[in-house]
Design an enzyme around this catalytic site. Structure first.
Site, PDB file in Angstrom:
ATOM      1  N   THR A   5      -4.212   8.910   6.525  1.00 27.00           N
ATOM      2  CA  THR A   5      -5.071   8.503   5.396  1.00 27.00           C
ATOM      3  C   THR A   5      -6.130   7.504   5.853  1.00 27.00           C
ATOM      4  OG1 THR A   5      -5.047   7.138   3.383  1.00 27.00           O
ATOM      5  CG2 THR A   5      -3.184   6.876   4.832  1.00 27.00           C
ATOM      6  N   ASP A   6      -7.211   7.430   5.098  1.00 25.33           N
ATOM      7  CA  ASP A   6      -8.246   6.429   5.422  1.00 25.33           C
ATOM      8  C   ASP A   6      -7.739   5.007   5.196  1.00 25.33           C
ATOM      9  OD1 ASP A   6      -8.241   6.399   2.614  1.00 25.33           O
ATOM     10  OD2 ASP A   6     -10.418   6.642   2.406  1.00 25.33           O
ATOM     11  N   GLU A   7      -6.617   4.881   4.459  1.00 20.30           N
ATOM     12  CA  GLU A   7      -6.119   3.533   4.162  1.00 20.30           C
ATOM     13  C   GLU A   7      -5.612   2.818   5.414  1.00 20.30           C
ATOM     14  OE1 GLU A   7      -4.045   2.901   0.568  1.00 20.30           O
ATOM     15  OE2 GLU A   7      -4.957   4.617  -0.413  1.00 20.30           O
TER      16      GLU A   7
ATOM     17  N   LYS B 193       2.032   4.521   6.718  1.00 20.47           N
ATOM     18  CA  LYS B 193       1.250   5.677   7.182  1.00 20.47           C
ATOM     19  C   LYS B 193       0.646   5.395   8.561  1.00 20.47           C
ATOM     20  CE  LYS B 193       0.406   9.031   5.360  1.00 20.47           C
ATOM     21  NZ  LYS B 193       1.108  10.335   5.348  1.00 20.47           N
TER      22      LYS B 193
ATOM     23  N   TYR C 270       2.321   0.872   1.821  1.00 19.43           N
ATOM     24  CA  TYR C 270       2.037   2.314   1.973  1.00 19.43           C
ATOM     25  C   TYR C 270       1.149   2.545   3.193  1.00 19.43           C
ATOM     26  CZ  TYR C 270      -0.666   6.623   1.410  1.00 19.43           C
ATOM     27  OH  TYR C 270      -1.314   7.819   1.653  1.00 19.43           O
TER      28      TYR C 270
HETATM   29  P1  NAD Z   1       2.342  13.374  -3.475  1.00 23.18           P
HETATM   30  O1  NAD Z   1       3.027  12.082  -3.724  1.00 23.18           O
HETATM   31  O2  NAD Z   1       1.709  14.112  -4.611  1.00 23.18           O
HETATM   32  O3  NAD Z   1       3.366  14.387  -2.779  1.00 23.18           O
HETATM   33  C1  NAD Z   1       4.247  14.016  -1.770  1.00 23.18           C
HETATM   34  C2  NAD Z   1       5.265  15.127  -1.629  1.00 23.18           C
HETATM   35  O4  NAD Z   1       6.181  14.778  -0.576  1.00 23.18           O
HETATM   36  C3  NAD Z   1       6.117  15.352  -2.885  1.00 23.18           C
HETATM   37  O5  NAD Z   1       6.218  16.717  -3.154  1.00 23.18           O
HETATM   38  C4  NAD Z   1       7.490  14.765  -2.509  1.00 23.18           C
HETATM   39  O6  NAD Z   1       8.570  15.387  -3.182  1.00 23.18           O
HETATM   40  C5  NAD Z   1       7.509  15.048  -1.016  1.00 23.18           C
HETATM   41  N1  NAD Z   1       8.439  14.177  -0.301  1.00 23.18           N
HETATM   42  C6  NAD Z   1       8.541  12.808  -0.392  1.00 23.18           C
HETATM   43  N2  NAD Z   1       9.522  12.365   0.402  1.00 23.18           N
HETATM   44  C7  NAD Z   1      10.040  13.472   1.027  1.00 23.18           C
HETATM   45  C8  NAD Z   1      11.069  13.645   1.990  1.00 23.18           C
HETATM   46  N3  NAD Z   1      11.760  12.602   2.467  1.00 23.18           N
HETATM   47  N4  NAD Z   1      11.333  14.899   2.421  1.00 23.18           N
HETATM   48  C9  NAD Z   1      10.638  15.947   1.928  1.00 23.18           C
HETATM   49  N5  NAD Z   1       9.663  15.843   1.024  1.00 23.18           N
HETATM   50  C10 NAD Z   1       9.351  14.610   0.577  1.00 23.18           C
HETATM   51  O7  NAD Z   1       1.292  13.064  -2.338  1.00 23.18           O
HETATM   52  P2  NAD Z   1      -0.146  13.679  -2.011  1.00 23.18           P
HETATM   53  O8  NAD Z   1      -1.167  12.914  -2.743  1.00 23.18           O
HETATM   54  O9  NAD Z   1      -0.096  15.150  -2.155  1.00 23.18           O
HETATM   55  O10 NAD Z   1      -0.272  13.285  -0.480  1.00 23.18           O
HETATM   56  C11 NAD Z   1       0.152  14.180   0.548  1.00 23.18           C
HETATM   57  C12 NAD Z   1      -0.135  13.557   1.895  1.00 23.18           C
HETATM   58  O11 NAD Z   1      -1.526  13.280   2.028  1.00 23.18           O
HETATM   59  C13 NAD Z   1       0.585  12.238   2.129  1.00 23.18           C
HETATM   60  O12 NAD Z   1       1.021  12.191   3.473  1.00 23.18           O
HETATM   61  C14 NAD Z   1      -0.495  11.187   1.876  1.00 23.18           C
HETATM   62  O13 NAD Z   1      -0.242  10.008   2.605  1.00 23.18           O
HETATM   63  C15 NAD Z   1      -1.728  11.914   2.374  1.00 23.18           C
HETATM   64  N6  NAD Z   1      -2.999  11.497   1.780  1.00 23.18           N
HETATM   65  C16 NAD Z   1      -3.133  11.505   0.410  1.00 23.18           C
HETATM   66  C17 NAD Z   1      -4.375  11.162  -0.138  1.00 23.18           C
HETATM   67  C18 NAD Z   1      -4.584  11.190  -1.634  1.00 23.18           C
HETATM   68  O14 NAD Z   1      -5.637  10.758  -2.105  1.00 23.18           O
HETATM   69  N7  NAD Z   1      -3.662  11.697  -2.439  1.00 23.18           N
HETATM   70  C19 NAD Z   1      -5.437  10.793   0.691  1.00 23.18           C
HETATM   71  C20 NAD Z   1      -5.235  10.798   2.076  1.00 23.18           C
HETATM   72  C21 NAD Z   1      -4.027  11.158   2.604  1.00 23.18           C
HETATM   73  P1  TYD Z   2      -5.094   5.045  -6.590  1.00 23.69           P
HETATM   74  O1  TYD Z   2      -5.342   6.320  -7.337  1.00 23.69           O
HETATM   75  O2  TYD Z   2      -3.783   4.370  -6.763  1.00 23.69           O
HETATM   76  O3  TYD Z   2      -5.388   5.355  -5.069  1.00 23.69           O
HETATM   77  P2  TYD Z   2      -5.482   4.352  -3.798  1.00 23.69           P
HETATM   78  O4  TYD Z   2      -4.847   3.059  -4.142  1.00 23.69           O
HETATM   79  O5  TYD Z   2      -4.697   5.114  -2.792  1.00 23.69           O
HETATM   80  O6  TYD Z   2      -6.925   4.252  -3.466  1.00 23.69           O
HETATM   81  O7  TYD Z   2      -6.203   3.992  -6.986  1.00 23.69           O
HETATM   82  C1  TYD Z   2      -7.583   4.296  -6.796  1.00 23.69           C
HETATM   83  C2  TYD Z   2      -8.365   3.065  -7.219  1.00 23.69           C
HETATM   84  O8  TYD Z   2      -8.186   2.867  -8.636  1.00 23.69           O
HETATM   85  C3  TYD Z   2      -7.888   1.805  -6.553  1.00 23.69           C
HETATM   86  O9  TYD Z   2      -8.998   0.970  -6.253  1.00 23.69           O
HETATM   87  C4  TYD Z   2      -7.018   1.137  -7.606  1.00 23.69           C
HETATM   88  C5  TYD Z   2      -7.648   1.582  -8.918  1.00 23.69           C
HETATM   89  N1  TYD Z   2      -6.708   1.720 -10.031  1.00 23.69           N
HETATM   90  C6  TYD Z   2      -6.946   1.074 -11.251  1.00 23.69           C
HETATM   91  O10 TYD Z   2      -7.969   0.380 -11.423  1.00 23.69           O
HETATM   92  N2  TYD Z   2      -6.042   1.230 -12.260  1.00 23.69           N
HETATM   93  C7  TYD Z   2      -4.919   1.967 -12.120  1.00 23.69           C
HETATM   94  O11 TYD Z   2      -4.125   2.052 -13.096  1.00 23.69           O
HETATM   95  C8  TYD Z   2      -4.684   2.649 -10.882  1.00 23.69           C
HETATM   96  C9  TYD Z   2      -3.452   3.480 -10.689  1.00 23.69           C
HETATM   97  C10 TYD Z   2      -5.605   2.499  -9.867  1.00 23.69           C
END
Ligand code: NAD
Ligand code: TYD
Length: 337
Positions: free
Chosen positions: A125-127, A153, A149
């Protein structure tokens, strides 16, 4: 048939990727391995559960008895499974360490022992770069994660890299920016604000609302991973960013406008501790391989808002009937004022 293991395939991005892969790669047989945590849902895969080229396995990546045989038979592993919500990691970080770090370790060990894997895609992730006040993060920049988190990561990101550097495992690492689109769990800002606003519930905007995120449509993310499976170089990191840097307050206004709801629904609340101010990615490296985002943010946001409006069968049971979600919401927001 090419055997592909998708961990976390019942989550938001994973389920979109499974759907994308089955549609765009007729020679792939996809296995989803998912623990079905609160964020993983069979409903996310409802339209591909019966696909003969898809198998769903309910299990924990950290359980070697389950994950090792699945890795052994695979040509590619795309590793999405993780605990993913920053706010939850602030409340309790243990599951993040167990899944994101230890779980990744178990998969990497399986891949090392199997010895026949052609690509292990570590979804990072970019985080991991931490907050970037100006400019854009490049793949070679220092990692400065600032919440549990992001730190878990970053640990997994570098652990995966170490398996390439040490054992020659064909690992690549992708670092994507904030994704949006259908099937995103309604704890993340876009689905939370959209579904709250649909029901005229206030939307809790953290701090001064001026934090910036770079929004990437999940379809553009899936296309990037697909391309990298063919074109990436082992041991390399690739940023995947949408190029849509938007302040949270502006995002909130856009969502409310799309839904025809008043700005009075905005409720300023206490800030997230250690809230990263800004993320921004330099995507020159990925663009050099021929990728560019195809979904303009305005269109993507409109389609996404519309998806949640039309698919309340998907999110109402979570928000209205799931006691765990209600308890989380209370713990997270009651103290914010
Ligand atoms: P999500 O929380 O929607 O899904 C995570 C999935 O992983 C779920 O289906 C959960 O059941 C499964 N899981 C959790 N623990 C597990 C385990 N121990 N064994 C098997 N399965 C397990 O997350 P997402 O938003 O779809 O993110 C997916 C990936 O992309 C993650 O690695 C996250 O760090 C990365 N990512 C997400 C974003 C974003 O904006 N959502 C951005 C950059 C990177
Ligand atoms: P989020 O969707 O939790 O993603 P991330 O923390 O991974 O970037 O949050 C996106 C942005 O929105 C972040 O700056 C936090 C803000 N945010 C709120 O202002 N209110 C909320 O209730 C949530 C969940 C996030």
């Amino acid at each position: 048939m090419v055997e592909v293991l998708v961990t976390g395939g019942a989550g938001f991005i994973g389920s979109n990727f499974v759907r994308h892969a089955l549609a765009s790669r007729p020679d792939w047989r996809v296995t989803t391995l998912d623990k079905l945590t609160y964020a993983g849902r069979r409903e996310n895969l409802h339209d591909v559960m019966d696909n003969p080229r898809h198998e769903f396995v309910h299990g924990d990546i950290a359980d070697a008895g389950v994950s090792h045989p699945l890795v052994e038979r695979s040509t590619f592993v795309v590793h999405f499974a993780a605990e993913t919500h920053v706010d939850r990691s602030i409340l309790a970080a243990g599951d993040f360490i167990r899944t994101d770090v230890e779980g990744t370790f178990v998969l990497l060990e399986a891949a090392r022992r199997a010895g026949n894997l052609q690509r292990f895609v570590q979804i990072s992730t970019d985080e991991v770069y931490g907050s970037v006040p100006t400019g854009a993060s490049r793949e070679t920049d220092e990692l400065k994660p600032r919440n549990p988190y992001a730190a878990s990561k970053a640990g997994a990101d570098r652990l995966a890299y170490s398996y390439w550097a040490t054992y020659g495992l064909p690992v690549i690492v992708t670092r994507a920016s904030n994704n949006y689109g259908p099937y995103q769990f309604p704890e993340k800002v876009i689905p939370l604000f959209v579904t709250n606003a649909i029901d005229d519930i206030p939307v809790p905007l953290y701090g001064d609302g001026r934090n910036v995120r770079d929004w990437l449509h999940v379809d553009d993310h899936c296309r990037a991973i697909d391309l990298l499976i063919d074109k990436a170089t082992d041991g390399e990191v690739y940023n995947i960013g949408g190029g849509n840097d938007v302040m949270n307050v502006d995002l909130t206004h856009r969502i409310l406008k799309e839904l025809g709801k008043p700005t009075s629904l905005i409720e300023p609340v206490a800030d997230r501790p250690g809230h990263d101010r800004r993320y921004c990615l330099d995507t020159t490296k990925l663009r050099g391989l021929g990728w560019a985002p195809q979904v303009p943010f305005e269109d993507g946001l409109r389609q996404t808002v519309d998806w949640y409006r039309r698919n309340d069968w998907w999110w109402r049971p979570i928000k209205e009937n799931d006691p765990a979600f209600k308890a989380y919401y209370k713990a997270q927001y009651d103290t914010r004022g």
